[in-house]
Design a protein around this motif. Structure first.
Motif, PDB file in Angstrom:
ATOM      1  N   GLY A 167       0.818  -1.207   0.000  1.00 58.89           N
ATOM      2  CA  GLY A 167       0.000   0.000   0.000  1.00 58.89           C
ATOM      3  C   GLY A 167       0.850   1.255   0.000  1.00 58.89           C
ATOM      4  N   ALA A 168       1.926   1.238   0.776  1.00 59.08           N
ATOM      5  CA  ALA A 168       2.824   2.391   0.822  1.00 59.08           C
ATOM      6  C   ALA A 168       3.545   2.570  -0.511  1.00 59.08           C
ATOM      7  N   GLU A 169       3.961   1.453  -1.106  1.00 61.26           N
ATOM      8  CA  GLU A 169       4.666   1.514  -2.391  1.00 61.26           C
ATOM      9  C   GLU A 169       3.762   2.077  -3.484  1.00 61.26           C
ATOM     10  N   LYS A 170       2.503   1.620  -3.524  1.00 64.54           N
ATOM     11  CA  LYS A 170       1.547   2.067  -4.542  1.00 64.54           C
ATOM     12  C   LYS A 170       0.856   3.368  -4.160  1.00 64.54           C
ATOM     13  N   GLN A 171       1.069   3.808  -2.906  1.00 61.60           N
ATOM     14  CA  GLN A 171       0.425   5.006  -2.380  1.00 61.60           C
ATOM     15  C   GLN A 171      -1.099   4.902  -2.470  1.00 61.60           C
ATOM     16  N   ASP A 172      -1.582   3.689  -2.248  1.00 58.52           N
ATOM     17  CA  ASP A 172      -3.026   3.460  -2.313  1.00 58.52           C
ATOM     18  C   ASP A 172      -3.370   2.227  -1.489  1.00 58.52           C
ATOM     19  N   PHE A 173      -3.916   2.450  -0.283  1.00 57.09           N
ATOM     20  CA  PHE A 173      -4.306   1.331   0.574  1.00 57.09           C
ATOM     21  C   PHE A 173      -5.707   0.825   0.247  1.00 57.09           C
ATOM     22  N   GLY A 174      -6.379   1.475  -0.705  1.00 55.11           N
ATOM     23  CA  GLY A 174      -7.725   1.053  -1.065  1.00 55.11           C
ATOM     24  C   GLY A 174      -7.769   0.067  -2.219  1.00 55.11           C
ATOM     25  N   ARG A 175      -6.611  -0.230  -2.830  1.00 50.90           N
ATOM     26  CA  ARG A 175      -6.588  -1.206  -3.930  1.00 50.90           C
ATOM     27  C   ARG A 175      -7.080  -2.552  -3.413  1.00 50.90           C
ATOM     28  N   PRO A 176      -7.881  -3.280  -4.208  1.00 49.49           N
ATOM     29  CA  PRO A 176      -8.483  -4.538  -3.725  1.00 49.49           C
ATOM     30  C   PRO A 176      -7.457  -5.520  -3.148  1.00 49.49           C
ATOM     31  N   ASN A 177      -6.344  -5.755  -3.862  1.00 48.62           N
ATOM     32  CA  ASN A 177      -5.372  -6.743  -3.367  1.00 48.62           C
ATOM     33  C   ASN A 177      -4.701  -6.290  -2.078  1.00 48.62           C
ATOM     34  N   VAL A 178      -4.441  -4.983  -1.966  1.00 47.57           N
ATOM     35  CA  VAL A 178      -3.822  -4.444  -0.754  1.00 47.57           C
ATOM     36  C   VAL A 178      -4.800  -4.517   0.412  1.00 47.57           C
ATOM     37  N   LEU A 179      -6.031  -4.098   0.177  1.00 46.65           N
ATOM     38  CA  LEU A 179      -7.044  -4.075   1.239  1.00 46.65           C
ATOM     39  C   LEU A 179      -7.343  -5.475   1.749  1.00 46.65           C
ATOM     40  N   VAL A 180      -7.526  -6.431   0.811  1.00 45.85           N
ATOM     41  CA  VAL A 180      -7.848  -7.805   1.207  1.00 45.85           C
ATOM     42  C   VAL A 180      -6.704  -8.414   2.013  1.00 45.85           C
ATOM     43  N   THR A 181      -5.462  -8.219   1.545  1.00 44.34           N
ATOM     44  CA  THR A 181      -4.303  -8.793   2.244  1.00 44.34           C
ATOM     45  C   THR A 181      -4.147  -8.205   3.639  1.00 44.34           C
ATOM     46  N   THR A 182      -4.295  -6.878   3.745  1.00 45.78           N
ATOM     47  CA  THR A 182      -4.131  -6.220   5.049  1.00 45.78           C
ATOM     48  C   THR A 182      -5.218  -6.660   6.022  1.00 45.78           C
ATOM     49  N   VAL A 183      -6.458  -6.682   5.554  1.00 52.91           N
ATOM     50  CA  VAL A 183      -7.581  -7.083   6.429  1.00 52.91           C
ATOM     51  C   VAL A 183      -7.432  -8.544   6.844  1.00 52.91           C
TER      52      VAL A 183
END
Length: 515
Positions: free
Chosen positions: A236-252
């Motif tokens: 998320g930090a690298e892409k500057q977007d924590f709302g991306r589906p793959n980032v959000l699903v992995t983090t949650v």
């Protein structure tokens, strides 16, 4: 029970009275542990400097090469939770030597890597060893010195923890520029070999113990949970977007697994959880964990910002940026030994509060002084004050938790504190990276922090000056967020013990781990 004042025990020297200096045996053990710590901590910062060169050599995009660092971190998160069980099951000496051997093997193979995929795979192997070095080493030191001298020994092992972010960029910049990127890995081989030889000669032989059942369900919940959480935050930090589906699903998913582990570990019938969360019912352990989490979050985030400022706004090289970070290390070197002794004599609470106040003063210097042409002397002075504070904060905080524990509780507590530091550092880095990117974007600069400073000849001087002023202002605003995190750290720090901690009543004296 053997009194701490007894002259000796059958297994070795008895624990000396509180306030007495470290004997040669404990110092020798500390040096062995510091050798391992130096490898694992320097390696992280050394590799970060080389990522751009690796991208060019392997003709791979930065997004792929970034996994050289991320893969190592994920391996750390996966293996740290099992360290406490492995220490109890196999013995700390065996575990420590195994972890160093794995790290050295991974380092040698990484130096011989032929493409980006092989390098990433060997870095994962490195991480599997590196994740166990610090918690196993801290356990060895704490058990060797006993609770009355834990502050002093923690101040010794803390030196590489605080100097790593400073020495790493300097060493990495020199090796990459003047030797070869392969030597950022090869350099670990002779250090690791020396650590193995000294470990075999100095550390006390592990005593046989009854086998302890591994908490398999806890391992299946916590290790993947931490890996998913750190991966999600890093991506998320690298892409500057924590709302991306793959980032959000992995983090949650990671957060759910970690919460699931907490529920499992606290179940009434669970006698041997992977990490004993019941230790956090003790005020000193809980307060130390909270202080460490908030401090690590703010510290690692701040450490990300300053080198970027030097390189993007001031146009300095990675090597020069590393040199400009040195005042922090000098400050830490001055106060860390003093902080350790004071912790043993008057309690961690008083020492940590003074340390936090100094760190706040140093960070406030950056939040108020950073401009496009700030004096390097002024910034160096703020770094020095920050280093003075760090020397009296991180390791005394860990000491506050360790000093109240019994001999057999130390490995699990050491594991828990290392997990907290690792996760908090990852969260802090991701949080500050996103804030910096947002501040730059708000000023119409896009993701300038991830690129080189504009070439002076390609932009008119007046426009270049405006761009640099805006960038410096973004960095300055980001430091205010670090100050907010540090302010919150005072809340748990106020709960740390402010008196000398008494030896746990049920603890026998702990022999020095040396023949």
């Amino acid at each position: 029970m053997t009194s701490p004042a007894s002259p000796s025990t059958a297994d070795g020297p008895a624990e000396p009275p509180a306030g007495q200096g470290l004997d040669r045996g404990v110092i020798a053990v500390a040096m062995v542990v510091v050798l391992g710590a130096i490898m694992s901590i320097l390696d992280v910062t050394v590799v970060n400097v080389a990522l751009k060169h690796l991208s060019q050599d392997f003709d791979a995009p930065i997004a792929t090469i970034q996994w050289v660092a991320t893969g190592y971190t994920l391996a750390l998160a996966t293996v740290i939770p099992v360290t406490g069980w492995a220490s109890a099951r196999f013995g700390t000496k065996r575990l420590y030597m195994l972890s160093i051997a794995l790290f050295v093997l991974g380092s040698a193979l990484a130096g011989m890597a032929w493409d980006d995929k092989s390098l990433i795979a060997f870095r994962v192997l490195q991480g599997l060893g590196g994740g166990m070095i610090m918690p196993a080493g801290m356990t060895i030191l704490t058990q060797a010195a006993g609770p009355q001298r834990v502050g002093q020994v923690m101040s010794i092992v803390g030196i590489p923890m605080l100097l790593g972010p400073i020495a790493g960029p300097i060493l990495g910049g020199w090796l990459v520029d003047d030797v070869s990127w392969r030597w950022i890995f090869y350099i670990n081989v002779p250090i690791g070999a020396l650590a193995l030889v000294l470990s075999a000669r100095i550390l006390k032989k592990d005593a046989p113990r009854a086998a302890e059942r591994l908490d398999v369900l806890g391992l299946l919940l916590l290790s993947p949970g931490l890996a998913c959480l750190i991966y999600g935050l890093a991506t998320g930090a690298e892409k500057q977007d924590f709302g991306r589906p793959n980032v959000l699903v992995t983090t949650v998913l990671g957060a759910v697994l970690v919460i699931g582990f907490a529920v499992h570990a606290l179940r009434k019938g669970n006698r041997n959880p992977l990490i004993d969360l019941r230790l956090f019912r003790r005020r000193s352990v809980a307060a130390a964990s909270g202080t460490l989490a908030l401090f690590a979050c703010a510290f690692f985030g701040a450490m990300l910002v300053l080198p970027l400022y030097y390189q993007t706004v001031r146009g300095e090289s990675a090597f020069t940026s590393g040199l400009l970070l040195a005042p922090q290390g000098f400050g830490a070197m001055l106060t860390m030994p003093v902080g350790g002794k004071l912790t043993d004599r008057i309690g961690a609470g008083k020492v940590v509060l003074v340390g936090l106040a100094l760190v706040v003063l140093g960070v406030a210097g950056f939040a108020t002084q950073i401009t496009a042409d700030s004096s390097y002397w002024a910034l160096g002075g703020a770094l020095f004050v920050m280093g003075l504070g760090m020397g009296m904060t991180m390791m005394p905080t860990m000491s506050a938790a360790m000093a109240t524990l019994q001999h057999d509780e130390v490995p699990r507590a050491s594991t828990a504190l290392n997990i907290i530091q690792q996760v908090a550092g990852s969260i802090g880095t991701a949080f500050i990276a996103v804030l910096l990117a947002t501040e730059l974007s708000n000023r119409g600069l896009g993701s300038s922090a991830s690129s080189e400073a504009p070439a002076p000849g390609s932009i008119p001087p007046n426009v270049l000056a405006q761009v640099m002023d805006k960038m410096a202002d973004a960095f300055q605003s980001t430091y205010w967020w670090s100050l907010v995190l540090l302010a919150f750290a005072f809340v748990p720090a106020l709960l740390l013990p402010r008196r000398k901690t008494a030896t746990p009543a049920s603890e026998d004296s702990v022999p020095v781990m040396m023949h």
